[in-house]
Design an enzyme around this catalytic site. Structure first.
Site, PDB file in Angstrom:
ATOM      1  N   HIS A  61       0.853  -1.189   0.000  1.00  0.00           N
ATOM      2  CA  HIS A  61       0.000   0.000   0.000  1.00  0.00           C
ATOM      3  C   HIS A  61       0.889   1.240   0.000  1.00  0.00           C
ATOM      4  CE1 HIS A  61       0.913  -0.688   4.221  1.00  0.00           C
ATOM      5  NE2 HIS A  61       0.420   0.498   4.561  1.00  0.00           N
ATOM      6  N   ASP A  65       5.941   4.327   5.144  1.00  0.00           N
ATOM      7  CA  ASP A  65       6.861   3.340   5.719  1.00  0.00           C
ATOM      8  C   ASP A  65       6.952   2.061   4.881  1.00  0.00           C
ATOM      9  OD1 ASP A  65       4.197   2.862   6.516  1.00  0.00           O
ATOM     10  OD2 ASP A  65       4.805   1.785   8.323  1.00  0.00           O
ATOM     11  N   HIS A  66       6.177   1.997   3.798  1.00  0.00           N
ATOM     12  CA  HIS A  66       6.231   0.833   2.916  1.00  0.00           C
ATOM     13  C   HIS A  66       6.781   1.145   1.526  1.00  0.00           C
ATOM     14  CE1 HIS A  66       3.864  -1.959   5.530  1.00  0.00           C
ATOM     15  NE2 HIS A  66       3.543  -0.795   6.061  1.00  0.00           N
ATOM     16  N   ASP A 206      -0.169  -4.607   7.917  1.00  0.00           N
ATOM     17  CA  ASP A 206      -1.160  -3.526   7.939  1.00  0.00           C
ATOM     18  C   ASP A 206      -2.567  -4.009   7.608  1.00  0.00           C
ATOM     19  OD1 ASP A 206       1.496  -2.361   7.742  1.00  0.00           O
ATOM     20  OD2 ASP A 206       0.473  -0.445   7.547  1.00  0.00           O
ATOM     21  N   HIS A 265       6.829  -6.019  11.391  1.00  0.00           N
ATOM     22  CA  HIS A 265       6.144  -4.722  11.403  1.00  0.00           C
ATOM     23  C   HIS A 265       5.760  -4.338  12.829  1.00  0.00           C
ATOM     24  CE1 HIS A 265       3.174  -1.592  10.268  1.00  0.00           C
ATOM     25  NE2 HIS A 265       3.940  -1.459   9.195  1.00  0.00           N
TER      26      HIS A 265
END
Length: 303
Positions: A61, A65-66, A206, A265
């Site tokens: 997504h 942070d990704h 997430d 994560h």
């Protein structure tokens, strides 16, 4: 053999001993990256891996942070005089997001191809990988990914001889190619047995726990799943921000009947994560904390 390296395990912000979210899979000379958070380049170097074989990047997504490590990664690839194309797979809007990030990496000597996902489930074939993208439940559109390496049935020389198949066709038939010689068509099923068990890795961050994750992860050799919170009193926070606890991830691993679970994560506030693992293993015994640089070589089962 499928080589798995968990590059970064932090959520929200990088920490001195944790880079942001990223995973690398390597198979048959090809490298596939899932997510590219800040610090991914350093994590790749620390793991002793190479940028050059990376030909596919799957983005879960569009939270920073990704994906915030992407511009730097592209520049490094370009500075290494890469010419091979890079395919990026991600949610709808991927082309726009990648284009915006490339404002600071505008000139590259290779093509960047974007594959946008729109359906709840989609499959993409890439360099021996069968990628299953499945939508999960976060506060923005987000996908998990299962990556499978199929394994054909065992080759039977006896069957090839019985059918008088020319010797020069044995190798291509074994590799799954249909061949024709002297007006006769030969197909792989003439010499191969039933498909054998392949390899499967499922990656999900997430999200709240949903049945789609359990279904996609079913029978995975390795399930890498977010464990944002370990403190049981933070369940309400996990629900509010559409994340998971260690125990919810373990429950999904149990229901999906996976072989092994790695948690990743982690929240920046999480301290002494290992102290929570005994309770996690009461739910799913083969659960482990992920850490930056954690690796495993998954092997095909012996015949």
């Amino acid at each position: 053999m499928l080589d798995v390296c968990l590059l970064g395990t932090a959520g929200m912000m990088p920490l001195p001993n944790r880079w942001l979210t990223s995973l690398m899979l390597r198979y048959n000379g090809s490298s596939l990256l899932i997510d590219c958070g800040e610090g991914t380049q350093i994590a790749i170097k620390e793991a002793g891996l190479s940028f050059k074989p990376i030909d596919t990047l799957c983005v879960t997504h569009f939270h920073a942070d990704h994906i915030s490590g992407l511009p730097g990664l592209l520049l490094t690839m370009g500075n290494a005089e890469r010419t091979e194309p890079l395919t990026i797979i991600g949610p709808k809007g991927l082309s726009r997001v990648v284009g915006a990030l490339r404002t600071i990496a505008p000139e590259l000597p290779f093509e960047v191809k974007c594959v946008e996902l729109e359906d709840a489930e989609e499959w993409v074939e890439r360099n021996g990988y069968r990628i299953h993208a499945f939508r999960v439940k976060h506060n923005v559109v987000c996908y998990g990914y299962s990556v499978e390496i199929a394994r054909a049935g065992k080759f039977s020389a006896e069957r090839a001889k019985e059918q008088n198949i020319p010797l020069k066709l044995w190798n291509p038939l074994q590799k799954g190619q249909t061949m024709e010689m002297d007006g006769v068509v030969y197909t792989p099923d003439m010499v191969l047995g039933p498909a054998r068990k392949g390899l499967k890795v499922t990656y999900c961050t997430d999200s709240r726990p949903v049945d789609a994750i359990v279904h996609a992860a079913a029978k995975s050799d390795l399930f890498i799943c977010e464990g944002m919170y370990a403190e049981k009193e933070k369940l309400a926070k996990a629900k509010q921000y559409k994340h998971m606890t260690f125990y919810e991830a373990a429950d999904m691993a149990k229901r999906a009947e996976v072989s092994e679970l790695w948690l990743t994560h982690f929240s920046p506030s999480l301290i002494n994560a290992k102290s929570y693992m005994p309770k996690v293993r009461e739910i799913f015994p083969n659960a482990h904390l992920g850490k930056d640089g954690k690796t495993v070589e998954l092997m095909f089962q012996e015949d």
